[in-house]
Motif scaffolding. Sequence first.
Motif, PDB file in Angstrom:
ATOM      1  N   LEU A  17     -14.358   1.846  -8.227  1.00 59.43           N
ATOM      2  CA  LEU A  17     -12.983   2.040  -8.244  1.00 59.43           C
ATOM      3  C   LEU A  17     -12.216   0.709  -8.075  1.00 59.43           C
ATOM      4  O   LEU A  17     -10.757   0.974  -8.471  1.00 59.43           O
ATOM      5  CB  LEU A  17     -12.603   2.934  -6.941  1.00 59.43           C
ATOM      6  N   ILE A  18     -12.632  -0.237  -7.413  1.00 59.93           N
ATOM      7  CA  ILE A  18     -11.867  -1.664  -7.478  1.00 59.93           C
ATOM      8  C   ILE A  18     -11.339  -1.909  -8.831  1.00 59.93           C
ATOM      9  O   ILE A  18     -10.223  -2.186  -9.122  1.00 59.93           O
ATOM     10  CB  ILE A  18     -12.592  -2.783  -6.531  1.00 59.93           C
ATOM     11  N   PRO A  19     -12.361  -2.149  -9.570  1.00 65.77           N
ATOM     12  CA  PRO A  19     -12.108  -2.789 -11.149  1.00 65.77           C
ATOM     13  C   PRO A  19     -11.137  -1.415 -11.786  1.00 65.77           C
ATOM     14  O   PRO A  19     -10.405  -1.787 -12.769  1.00 65.77           O
ATOM     15  CB  PRO A  19     -13.252  -2.957 -12.009  1.00 65.77           C
ATOM     16  N   VAL A  20     -11.493  -0.194 -11.515  1.00 69.80           N
ATOM     17  CA  VAL A  20     -10.561   0.711 -12.254  1.00 69.80           C
ATOM     18  C   VAL A  20      -9.144   0.619 -11.876  1.00 69.80           C
ATOM     19  O   VAL A  20      -8.105   0.803 -12.689  1.00 69.80           O
ATOM     20  CB  VAL A  20     -11.211   2.147 -11.732  1.00 69.80           C
ATOM     21  N   ALA A  21      -8.720   0.445 -10.553  1.00 71.56           N
ATOM     22  CA  ALA A  21      -7.409   0.053 -10.032  1.00 71.56           C
ATOM     23  C   ALA A  21      -6.954  -1.037 -10.644  1.00 71.56           C
ATOM     24  O   ALA A  21      -5.750  -0.987 -10.989  1.00 71.56           O
ATOM     25  CB  ALA A  21      -7.565   0.063  -8.606  1.00 71.56           C
ATOM     26  N   PHE A  22      -7.669  -2.254 -10.915  1.00 73.12           N
ATOM     27  CA  PHE A  22      -7.027  -3.281 -11.589  1.00 73.12           C
ATOM     28  C   PHE A  22      -6.697  -2.979 -12.880  1.00 73.12           C
ATOM     29  O   PHE A  22      -5.572  -3.479 -13.525  1.00 73.12           O
ATOM     30  CB  PHE A  22      -7.846  -4.481 -11.371  1.00 73.12           C
ATOM     31  N   PHE A  23      -7.542  -2.461 -13.636  1.00 75.28           N
ATOM     32  CA  PHE A  23      -7.182  -1.979 -15.066  1.00 75.28           C
ATOM     33  C   PHE A  23      -5.969  -1.130 -15.161  1.00 75.28           C
ATOM     34  O   PHE A  23      -5.344  -1.027 -16.100  1.00 75.28           O
ATOM     35  CB  PHE A  23      -8.261  -1.326 -15.750  1.00 75.28           C
ATOM     36  N   PHE A  24      -5.761  -0.120 -14.111  1.00 77.42           N
ATOM     37  CA  PHE A  24      -4.679   0.567 -14.028  1.00 77.42           C
ATOM     38  C   PHE A  24      -3.340  -0.289 -13.931  1.00 77.42           C
ATOM     39  O   PHE A  24      -2.406   0.016 -14.574  1.00 77.42           O
ATOM     40  CB  PHE A  24      -4.704   1.555 -12.780  1.00 77.42           C
ATOM     41  N   ALA A  25      -3.687  -1.079 -13.079  1.00 75.97           N
ATOM     42  CA  ALA A  25      -2.499  -2.218 -12.871  1.00 75.97           C
ATOM     43  C   ALA A  25      -2.016  -2.785 -14.260  1.00 75.97           C
ATOM     44  O   ALA A  25      -0.867  -2.960 -14.557  1.00 75.97           O
ATOM     45  CB  ALA A  25      -2.609  -3.124 -11.811  1.00 75.97           C
ATOM     46  N   LEU A  26      -3.103  -3.320 -14.894  1.00 75.07           N
ATOM     47  CA  LEU A  26      -2.870  -4.136 -16.029  1.00 75.07           C
ATOM     48  C   LEU A  26      -2.516  -3.270 -17.352  1.00 75.07           C
ATOM     49  O   LEU A  26      -1.776  -3.797 -18.218  1.00 75.07           O
ATOM     50  CB  LEU A  26      -4.296  -4.604 -16.566  1.00 75.07           C
ATOM     51  N   ALA A  27      -2.597  -1.945 -17.244  1.00 75.86           N
ATOM     52  CA  ALA A  27      -1.978  -1.248 -18.265  1.00 75.86           C
ATOM     53  C   ALA A  27      -0.637  -0.778 -18.271  1.00 75.86           C
ATOM     54  O   ALA A  27       0.294  -0.635 -19.240  1.00 75.86           O
ATOM     55  CB  ALA A  27      -2.812   0.309 -18.188  1.00 75.86           C
ATOM     56  N   LEU A  28      -0.052  -0.738 -16.877  1.00 75.97           N
ATOM     57  CA  LEU A  28       1.422  -0.734 -16.639  1.00 75.97           C
ATOM     58  C   LEU A  28       2.162  -2.237 -16.964  1.00 75.97           C
ATOM     59  O   LEU A  28       1.414  -3.137 -16.946  1.00 75.97           O
ATOM     60  CB  LEU A  28       1.702  -0.247 -15.405  1.00 75.97           C
ATOM     61  N   SER A  68      -6.512   6.395  -4.367  1.00 80.41           N
ATOM     62  CA  SER A  68      -4.886   6.462  -4.239  1.00 80.41           C
ATOM     63  C   SER A  68      -4.536   5.005  -3.566  1.00 80.41           C
ATOM     64  O   SER A  68      -3.719   4.430  -3.973  1.00 80.41           O
ATOM     65  CB  SER A  68      -4.658   7.794  -3.409  1.00 80.41           C
ATOM     66  N   SER A  69      -5.490   4.651  -2.651  1.00 80.50           N
ATOM     67  CA  SER A  69      -5.103   3.160  -2.010  1.00 80.50           C
ATOM     68  C   SER A  69      -5.022   2.255  -2.908  1.00 80.50           C
ATOM     69  O   SER A  69      -4.243   1.408  -3.034  1.00 80.50           O
ATOM     70  CB  SER A  69      -6.019   3.345  -0.693  1.00 80.50           C
ATOM     71  N   PHE A  70      -6.225   2.118  -3.518  1.00 78.03           N
ATOM     72  CA  PHE A  70      -6.335   1.018  -4.419  1.00 78.03           C
ATOM     73  C   PHE A  70      -5.361   0.726  -5.435  1.00 78.03           C
ATOM     74  O   PHE A  70      -4.660  -0.356  -5.762  1.00 78.03           O
ATOM     75  CB  PHE A  70      -7.927   0.969  -5.135  1.00 78.03           C
ATOM     76  N   VAL A  71      -4.880   2.046  -6.238  1.00 77.70           N
ATOM     77  CA  VAL A  71      -3.927   1.990  -7.164  1.00 77.70           C
ATOM     78  C   VAL A  71      -2.519   1.720  -6.663  1.00 77.70           C
ATOM     79  O   VAL A  71      -1.702   0.888  -7.177  1.00 77.70           O
ATOM     80  CB  VAL A  71      -3.912   3.480  -8.084  1.00 77.70           C
ATOM     81  N   PHE A  99       0.738   2.235   4.471  1.00 79.57           N
ATOM     82  CA  PHE A  99      -0.697   2.437   4.513  1.00 79.57           C
ATOM     83  C   PHE A  99      -0.745   4.115   4.348  1.00 79.57           C
ATOM     84  O   PHE A  99      -1.504   4.320   3.633  1.00 79.57           O
ATOM     85  CB  PHE A  99      -1.429   1.831   5.647  1.00 79.57           C
ATOM     86  N   VAL A 100      -0.170   4.814   5.132  1.00 82.34           N
ATOM     87  CA  VAL A 100      -0.191   6.152   4.973  1.00 82.34           C
ATOM     88  C   VAL A 100       0.338   6.605   3.556  1.00 82.34           C
ATOM     89  O   VAL A 100      -0.522   7.422   3.161  1.00 82.34           O
ATOM     90  CB  VAL A 100       0.717   6.859   6.132  1.00 82.34           C
ATOM     91  N   SER A 105      -0.564   8.971  -1.921  1.00 78.05           N
ATOM     92  CA  SER A 105       0.382   8.854  -2.929  1.00 78.05           C
ATOM     93  C   SER A 105       0.074   9.474  -4.294  1.00 78.05           C
ATOM     94  O   SER A 105       0.556  10.032  -5.068  1.00 78.05           O
ATOM     95  CB  SER A 105       1.139   7.469  -3.034  1.00 78.05           C
ATOM     96  N   PHE A 106      -1.436   8.973  -4.625  1.00 75.29           N
ATOM     97  CA  PHE A 106      -2.152   9.245  -5.912  1.00 75.29           C
ATOM     98  C   PHE A 106      -3.158  10.336  -5.524  1.00 75.29           C
ATOM     99  O   PHE A 106      -4.219  10.245  -6.246  1.00 75.29           O
ATOM    100  CB  PHE A 106      -2.613   7.965  -6.635  1.00 75.29           C
ATOM    101  N   TYR A 107      -2.753  11.435  -4.997  1.00 73.73           N
ATOM    102  CA  TYR A 107      -3.783  12.429  -4.742  1.00 73.73           C
ATOM    103  C   TYR A 107      -4.254  13.129  -5.732  1.00 73.73           C
ATOM    104  O   TYR A 107      -5.130  13.876  -5.672  1.00 73.73           O
ATOM    105  CB  TYR A 107      -3.114  13.397  -3.377  1.00 73.73           C
ATOM    106  N   LYS A 108      -3.398  13.085  -6.972  1.00 78.78           N
ATOM    107  CA  LYS A 108      -3.504  13.949  -8.110  1.00 78.78           C
ATOM    108  C   LYS A 108      -4.911  13.705  -8.559  1.00 78.78           C
ATOM    109  O   LYS A 108      -5.733  14.329  -9.423  1.00 78.78           O
ATOM    110  CB  LYS A 108      -2.564  13.618  -9.171  1.00 78.78           C
TER     111      LYS A 108
END
Length: 540
Positions: A17-28, A68-71, A99-100, A105-108
């Motif tokens: 999930l860590i690289p997934v979150a980084f790829f998410f950020a790089l896409a935006l 959700s937290s990582f994204v 943090f909360v 936030s990304f519960y979807k």
Amino acid sequence: MRKHSKIPEIKYPLLLLIPVAFFFALALEPFGFASAGFLCIFLLLYFTKQLSITSNWKQTLAATLLFSSFVTLTSFYWIWNAIRNISGQGIVISSLVFFVYAVVSFYKIGIIFFGSVYLTRLRNIKDTYFFLFVLPSLFLISDWICPMIFPVYWGDLFRNNILWRQMARLGTEVLGFVSVISASLLYLMILKSDKRFREYTKYLLPIFCFFSINLYFLAETIPQGPTLHLALLQPNTEYAKREIQENQVWMTKTIQSVYDIGLEAIRNSPKPIDLLVMPESAIPFLGTLDSKDPNSTYSKSFVEITESLVRLSNAPLVFNELVWEEGSRNSLTLLQPVSLLPDRRYKQVLLPFGEFLPGEKNFPWLRSLFPETSHHIPGKLTDALRFQTKTGEQVTFSPLICYEILYPDLVRRMIEHSPSEFILNLTNDSWFESQTETKQHAGAGRLRSIETGRPVVRVAVTGLTTAFDPWGREMMGELQTFQKAIGYLDLPTVLQARTTPYIRFGPSPWRFMAVFLIFFVFFRSPRRILLNKMKNEIEI
């Protein structure tokens, strides 16, 4: 199947999930790598498959909260600034609230994780059904049923690829759905690595068809309406807390600064101005609607400078103001020349914790935690605004204030209710103090232009002031953020009758299709026989 797969097995899938979150950020924005979006989806497909194999509810919950937290930490870290500025709290309290927020936030993503685990626990679903029907449908359903404070759709990961994003003509949800299907086809193709290349065509052909559809949309000829000359003001007014409202020196200086940049825009315009535009919160707290109510925001100075700019330019002026009408309202106002009559449209979708406090009636202590939150009330669906150009043509535009540009359904309802020739978005991103946030916010306007087939003009108080044509291409150089600037734009409009598949049909057919595919796969697949049940049957 594993022995024929080129996809390696990971011992600790949660770490993925860590690289997934980084790829998410790089896409935006500000990076905008569509390839990173595909890698993000591809790895999510792999991770979801592993969850469905282990069928562990605790691990599924942990994955939801971690993702959700990582994204949030990688893509939306700028929300911390907004929390700190709106709450007025110190680093410790602001970080705790952030943090909360980050955890939920990304519960979807939970719709995808839990839905996959639940379905595969009950049914023995073939890989092709799972990847091509179940997962894309769950992604679309998560976009549909999960309201978020800052809405982010899976299609947003692909809005920076000029060819691929044209699928948004059918809606951002469809752009996400098709992107997930394409990643799933590549996933299945890799799984079948023992096959020859000829066998891969059944996986590559649908992707080729998607590209062909996008090419058709990109090559589409759109009938144009009048071309307008717009002067866009970016006064770089800082975000203002409530104590500033009583600071007459600061307010006077701000009003004079906005007036001066307006005069400069009029004097230096290369052509006669058809429309002069000021952004949201150029002059905070004040309004031009006279009222005897003690809460009135009426300012004679505000009235004088807006009327003066209209007279000097002999052009209509669009500006943002706060007015008191049965309550505090965030208004986009069009001031017409000659008559000097204002035409107002009130913001319909308010920003939670920024413009109102959810649950304040039941939890009044929230006000002490977020003292800078406003008490605005929402407006209703209204007609597009109309003005006359220098050549005598009547032009209409759909007015959006800040946060409203994030909602495809809202923009569609507005245009369906009252067709227009372009969309105008006044915004204020100063509270976030982040170029990443303002670029992500502006990126949403790119997809709204494709969905509606109309140009979107975005005027921001501290930037990013820009515009997109009906294909999502930028129409003017971006003005530097956090600087005073003036932008001149020759805007080719479209005809009022202009429509797109999204405007005509909306998201409902695709949502129905996603639900149908889930039920189809569920009832088509055989029941899963649990191991303990098999053991009991053997013993008997």
